[in-house]
Design a protein around this motif. Structure first.
Motif, PDB file in Angstrom:
ATOM      1  N   GLY A   1       0.829  -1.192   0.000  1.00 56.55           N
ATOM      2  CA  GLY A   1       0.000   0.000   0.000  1.00 56.55           C
ATOM      3  C   GLY A   1       0.860   1.237   0.000  1.00 56.55           C
ATOM      4  O   GLY A   1       2.036   1.197   0.342  1.00 56.55           O
TER       5      GLY A   1
ATOM      6  N   LEU B   1      -5.336   5.105   1.974  1.00 56.43           N
ATOM      7  CA  LEU B   1      -4.480   3.984   1.612  1.00 56.43           C
ATOM      8  C   LEU B   1      -4.770   3.594   0.172  1.00 56.43           C
ATOM      9  O   LEU B   1      -5.901   3.289  -0.176  1.00 56.43           O
TER      10      LEU B   1
ATOM     11  N   ARG C   1      -3.910   0.907  -2.692  1.00 58.30           N
ATOM     12  CA  ARG C   1      -3.368  -0.439  -2.843  1.00 58.30           C
ATOM     13  C   ARG C   1      -2.846  -0.629  -4.251  1.00 58.30           C
ATOM     14  O   ARG C   1      -3.334  -0.036  -5.190  1.00 58.30           O
TER      15      ARG C   1
ATOM     16  N   VAL D   1      -6.184   3.226   8.709  1.00 56.47           N
ATOM     17  CA  VAL D   1      -7.282   4.058   8.208  1.00 56.47           C
ATOM     18  C   VAL D   1      -8.482   3.944   9.131  1.00 56.47           C
ATOM     19  O   VAL D   1      -9.133   4.939   9.460  1.00 56.47           O
ATOM     20  N   GLU D   2      -8.769   2.730   9.581  1.00 55.62           N
ATOM     21  CA  GLU D   2      -9.926   2.496  10.441  1.00 55.62           C
ATOM     22  C   GLU D   2      -9.783   3.127  11.815  1.00 55.62           C
ATOM     23  O   GLU D   2     -10.760   3.592  12.384  1.00 55.62           O
TER      24      GLU D   2
ATOM     25  N   ALA E   1      -1.196  -3.189   3.192  1.00 51.78           N
ATOM     26  CA  ALA E   1      -2.517  -2.667   2.829  1.00 51.78           C
ATOM     27  C   ALA E   1      -3.644  -3.307   3.627  1.00 51.78           C
ATOM     28  O   ALA E   1      -4.707  -3.611   3.098  1.00 51.78           O
ATOM     29  N   CYS E   2      -3.438  -3.494   4.928  1.00 53.50           N
ATOM     30  CA  CYS E   2      -4.452  -4.124   5.786  1.00 53.50           C
ATOM     31  C   CYS E   2      -5.571  -3.153   6.173  1.00 53.50           C
ATOM     32  O   CYS E   2      -6.618  -3.579   6.630  1.00 53.50           O
ATOM     33  N   ASN E   3      -5.314  -1.856   6.072  1.00 53.21           N
ATOM     34  CA  ASN E   3      -6.308  -0.806   6.319  1.00 53.21           C
ATOM     35  C   ASN E   3      -6.559  -0.524   7.803  1.00 53.21           C
ATOM     36  O   ASN E   3      -7.430   0.266   8.145  1.00 53.21           O
ATOM     37  N   GLN E   4      -5.818  -1.146   8.701  1.00 52.81           N
ATOM     38  CA  GLN E   4      -6.038  -0.931  10.133  1.00 52.81           C
ATOM     39  C   GLN E   4      -5.781   0.520  10.535  1.00 52.81           C
ATOM     40  O   GLN E   4      -6.491   1.066  11.378  1.00 52.81           O
TER      41      GLN E   4
END
Length: 133
Positions: free
Chosen positions: A6, A63, A65, A53-54, A48-51
């Motif tokens: 990411g 993010l 990807r 952002v959350e 790019a797990c998005n943790q």
């Protein structure tokens, strides 16, 4: 060699709280203090797990990807001055963080603005008239 990773960018007002750093499982987001300056960096170890952002309270992280060539060079995402307690000198937070909290609270009630630049211990001493240890 390209691999699935990411890329991070800011799309809003970051306050430098660092929650994204603590949530990142790969260390792609890191923070460092250099004197009176706080910095957040992005390194291309992102999966790019998005943790991040959350968890972001400001919702300012974006993010992207994709399959990117890893460069290894960190990207500076955020930099701000560290505000120190006017009572004892301990770090309180970044200037943007303090200003954001101050704006939200003062919009609802009138408080002494000097309270925003005190650490929790010094606030308690000021509020309850306690002597300094």
């Amino acid at each position: 060699m390209a691999s699935p990773v990411g890329r991070m960018r800011l799309a809003g007002e970051c306050t430098g709280c660092g929650l994204c750093v603590y949530e990142c499982p790969t260390g792609a987001l890191t923070a460092e203090q250099d004197g009176d300056t706080w910095r957040l960096f992005f390194r291309q170890t992102c999966i790019a797990c998005n943790q991040c952002v959350e968890i972001c309270p400001e919702k300012c992280l974006v993010l992207e990807r994709g399959s990117l060539k890893k460069t290894g060079s960190p990207v500076l995402l955020f930099e701000d001055e560290i505000i120190k307690c006017t009572g004892c000198g301990k770090p309180v937070g970044t200037r943007k963080m303090i200003e954001g909290v101050k704006a939200k609270i003062l919009a609802r009630q009138k408080l002494d603005e000097a309270q925003f630049e005190l650490c929790p211990e010094c606030k308690a001493r000021a509020r309850f008239g306690l002597a300094q240890k």
